[in-house]
Design a protein around this motif. Structure first.
Motif, mmCIF file in Angstrom:
data_model
loop_
_atom_site.group_PDB
_atom_site.id
_atom_site.type_symbol
_atom_site.label_atom_id
_atom_site.label_comp_id
_atom_site.label_asym_id
_atom_site.label_seq_id
_atom_site.Cartn_x
_atom_site.Cartn_y
_atom_site.Cartn_z
ATOM 1 N N PHE A 89 0.864 -1.183 0.000
ATOM 2 C CA PHE A 89 0.000 0.000 0.000
ATOM 3 C C PHE A 89 0.895 1.225 0.000
ATOM 4 O O PHE A 89 1.953 1.243 0.630
ATOM 5 C CB PHE A 89 -0.907 0.012 1.237
ATOM 6 N N ASP A 90 0.457 2.266 -0.702
ATOM 7 C CA ASP A 90 1.222 3.509 -0.749
ATOM 8 C C ASP A 90 0.225 4.649 -0.922
ATOM 9 O O ASP A 90 -0.470 4.723 -1.945
ATOM 10 C CB ASP A 90 2.209 3.469 -1.923
ATOM 11 N N GLY A 91 0.123 5.524 0.087
ATOM 12 C CA GLY A 91 -0.835 6.614 -0.016
ATOM 13 C C GLY A 91 -0.724 7.587 1.142
ATOM 14 O O GLY A 91 0.112 7.419 2.039
ATOM 15 N N PRO A 92 -1.561 8.628 1.157
ATOM 16 C CA PRO A 92 -1.531 9.620 2.243
ATOM 17 C C PRO A 92 -1.831 8.988 3.590
ATOM 18 O O PRO A 92 -2.557 7.993 3.673
ATOM 19 C CB PRO A 92 -2.636 10.611 1.840
ATOM 20 N N PHE A 93 -1.294 9.569 4.653
ATOM 21 C CA PHE A 93 -1.515 9.029 5.989
ATOM 22 C C PHE A 93 -3.004 8.895 6.292
ATOM 23 O O PHE A 93 -3.454 7.876 6.818
ATOM 24 C CB PHE A 93 -0.855 9.937 7.036
ATOM 25 N N ALA A 94 -3.771 9.915 5.937
ATOM 26 C CA ALA A 94 -5.194 9.922 6.276
ATOM 27 C C ALA A 94 -5.970 8.801 5.598
ATOM 28 O O ALA A 94 -7.065 8.444 6.045
ATOM 29 C CB ALA A 94 -5.806 11.274 5.900
ATOM 30 N N SER A 95 -5.420 8.239 4.522
ATOM 31 C CA SER A 95 -6.166 7.227 3.772
ATOM 32 C C SER A 95 -5.922 5.813 4.276
ATOM 33 O O SER A 95 -6.634 4.885 3.877
ATOM 34 C CB SER A 95 -5.802 7.304 2.282
ATOM 35 N N VAL A 96 -4.947 5.627 5.163
ATOM 36 C CA VAL A 96 -4.618 4.273 5.606
ATOM 37 C C VAL A 96 -5.809 3.624 6.302
ATOM 38 O O VAL A 96 -6.155 2.464 6.039
ATOM 39 C CB VAL A 96 -3.395 4.283 6.548
ATOM 40 N N ALA A 97 -6.447 4.369 7.212
ATOM 41 C CA ALA A 97 -7.571 3.811 7.977
ATOM 42 C C ALA A 97 -8.762 3.459 7.087
ATOM 43 O O ALA A 97 -9.605 2.642 7.476
ATOM 44 C CB ALA A 97 -8.009 4.799 9.052
ATOM 45 N N GLU A 98 -8.832 4.059 5.896
ATOM 46 C CA GLU A 98 -9.936 3.774 4.982
ATOM 47 C C GLU A 98 -9.778 2.430 4.288
ATOM 48 O O GLU A 98 -10.723 1.923 3.691
ATOM 49 C CB GLU A 98 -10.043 4.891 3.932
ATOM 50 N N HIS A 99 -8.580 1.872 4.348
ATOM 51 C CA HIS A 99 -8.309 0.593 3.698
ATOM 52 C C HIS A 99 -8.191 -0.483 4.768
ATOM 53 O O HIS A 99 -7.099 -0.797 5.245
ATOM 54 C CB HIS A 99 -7.037 0.680 2.861
ATOM 55 N N GLY A 100 -9.346 -1.013 5.169
ATOM 56 C CA GLY A 100 -9.388 -1.990 6.254
ATOM 57 C C GLY A 100 -8.542 -3.215 5.989
ATOM 58 O O GLY A 100 -7.913 -3.764 6.910
ATOM 59 N N HIS A 101 -8.474 -3.659 4.742
ATOM 60 C CA HIS A 101 -7.707 -4.860 4.433
ATOM 61 C C HIS A 101 -6.217 -4.638 4.668
ATOM 62 O O HIS A 101 -5.500 -5.562 5.067
ATOM 63 C CB HIS A 101 -7.947 -5.292 2.987
ATOM 64 N N VAL A 102 -5.757 -3.403 4.437
ATOM 65 C CA VAL A 102 -4.346 -3.090 4.686
ATOM 66 C C VAL A 102 -4.045 -3.213 6.170
ATOM 67 O O VAL A 102 -3.036 -3.814 6.572
ATOM 68 C CB VAL A 102 -4.009 -1.669 4.181
ATOM 69 N N MET A 103 -4.913 -2.655 6.994
ATOM 70 C CA MET A 103 -4.702 -2.707 8.438
ATOM 71 C C MET A 103 -4.804 -4.135 8.961
ATOM 72 O O MET A 103 -4.032 -4.548 9.823
ATOM 73 C CB MET A 103 -5.702 -1.792 9.137
ATOM 74 N N ARG A 104 -5.750 -4.906 8.430
ATOM 75 C CA ARG A 104 -5.926 -6.281 8.906
ATOM 76 C C ARG A 104 -4.770 -7.182 8.488
ATOM 77 O O ARG A 104 -4.271 -7.989 9.278
ATOM 78 C CB ARG A 104 -7.240 -6.864 8.374
ATOM 79 N N GLU A 105 -4.349 -7.059 7.249
ATOM 80 C CA GLU A 105 -3.387 -8.008 6.699
ATOM 81 C C GLU A 105 -1.929 -7.621 6.915
ATOM 82 O O GLU A 105 -1.072 -8.486 7.068
ATOM 83 C CB GLU A 105 -3.638 -8.184 5.196
ATOM 84 N N TRP A 106 -1.635 -6.312 6.914
ATOM 85 C CA TRP A 106 -0.235 -5.897 6.869
ATOM 86 C C TRP A 106 0.226 -5.058 8.049
ATOM 87 O O TRP A 106 1.422 -4.817 8.194
ATOM 88 C CB TRP A 106 0.037 -5.123 5.570
ATOM 89 N N LEU A 107 -0.701 -4.587 8.888
ATOM 90 C CA LEU A 107 -0.318 -3.786 10.050
ATOM 91 C C LEU A 107 -0.806 -4.444 11.327
ATOM 92 O O LEU A 107 -1.838 -5.115 11.333
ATOM 93 C CB LEU A 107 -0.931 -2.376 9.964
ATOM 94 N N ALA A 108 -0.026 -4.225 12.408
ATOM 95 C CA ALA A 108 -0.487 -4.638 13.722
ATOM 96 C C ALA A 108 -1.487 -3.586 14.167
ATOM 97 O O ALA A 108 -1.105 -2.524 14.647
ATOM 98 C CB ALA A 108 0.674 -4.725 14.694
ATOM 99 N N VAL A 109 -2.779 -3.839 13.975
ATOM 100 C CA VAL A 109 -3.815 -2.816 14.114
ATOM 101 C C VAL A 109 -3.747 -2.097 15.450
ATOM 102 O O VAL A 109 -3.877 -0.872 15.525
ATOM 103 C CB VAL A 109 -5.217 -3.423 13.904
#
Length: 238
Positions: free
Chosen positions: A211-231
């Motif tokens: 994933f690559d995007g503005p900080f504010a957009s990270v939370a909008e991509h739930g799959h990124v947080m679930r799969e690639w970040l320690a939520v």
């Protein structure tokens, strides 16, 4: 705006073990990019690859100069600074000696600049670096890197183990550097400093950018947080 650092299909290995599997990432002049991801995702390996510290292949250019295969000292002379997670200050030397050792002739960042950015370093100028607290050592490592006059700084976990007050001071310093036109790649698990700087976020997983995007957009991509970040530790509000 042309990219200051452009990375395409970068692969890297420790011995026979491949860690990076085709990383693509660009950092523009004066831009702050936070590299997030879970432990083992390849973030620190990417930092080492940029600095020529691991075997890698692919294309990586800094201001149109190909840096894959260059020795670390040549990469540093091109204008890339590196603050490793281990900080690597010289413990037997004083604060001032550490700073002078990192100085480059004609640098934009003088000893006085370091003391203005981090007043505690001036207060402890005659103290040996090994006697400093973790936060003070982080400030010293960053100030010493800046003495080399980089235009891009790669910083591995700048907030690790720091008290909130010190963390805020480090973030304020990085904001000042950004205002001066210094680009930065921040490797952060919790994205605390990235949030303060409103940095662009690139998320790594399995040795590639997912994933690559503005900080504010990270939370909008739930799959990124679930799969690639320690939520629970991401520092991103959902």
């Amino acid at each position: 705006m042309s990219a200051q650092l452009r990375i395409e299909d970068l692969r890297a290995w420790y011995g026979a073990a491949q860690v990076l599997h085709g990383v693509n990432l660009c950092i523009d002049e004066g831009e702050a990019v936070a590299l997030a991801g879970r432990n083992g995702s390849g973030r620190s390996t990417l930092a080492k690859a940029i600095m020529g510290l691991v075997r890698c292949a692919g294309d990586m250019r800094y201001r149109d100069v190909r840096i894959v295969g260059l020795r670390p000292h040549r990469i540093a002379r091109l204008g890339i600074g590196y603050v490793p997670e281990t900080r690597d200050v010289f413990p037997a030397l004083t604060v001032r000696e550490n700073l002078v050792l990192g100085e480059r002739k004609g640098t934009r960042f003088t000893l006085d600049d370091a003391y203005r950015l981090f007043p505690v370093l001036e207060e402890r100028a005659s103290v040996k670096a090994g006697a400093l607290s973790g936060g003070e050592q982080q400030m010293l490592a960053l100030a010493r890197t800046l003495a080399g006059d980089p235009s891009l700084v790669v910083i591995d976990e700048p907030g690790e183990g720091l008290a909130p007050q010190v963390l805020t001071q480090v973030a304020a310093c990085l904001a000042t550097l950004r205002e001066r036109g210094v680009a930065m790649l921040l490797i952060e698990e919790r994205l605390t400093i990235a949030r303060m700087l409103d940095a662009r976020v690139a998320v790594m997983g399995h040795g590639a950018i997912q994933f690559d995007g503005p900080f504010a957009s990270v939370a909008e991509h739930g799959h990124v947080m679930r799969e690639w970040l320690a939520v629970g530790d991401s520092g991103v509000s959902s």
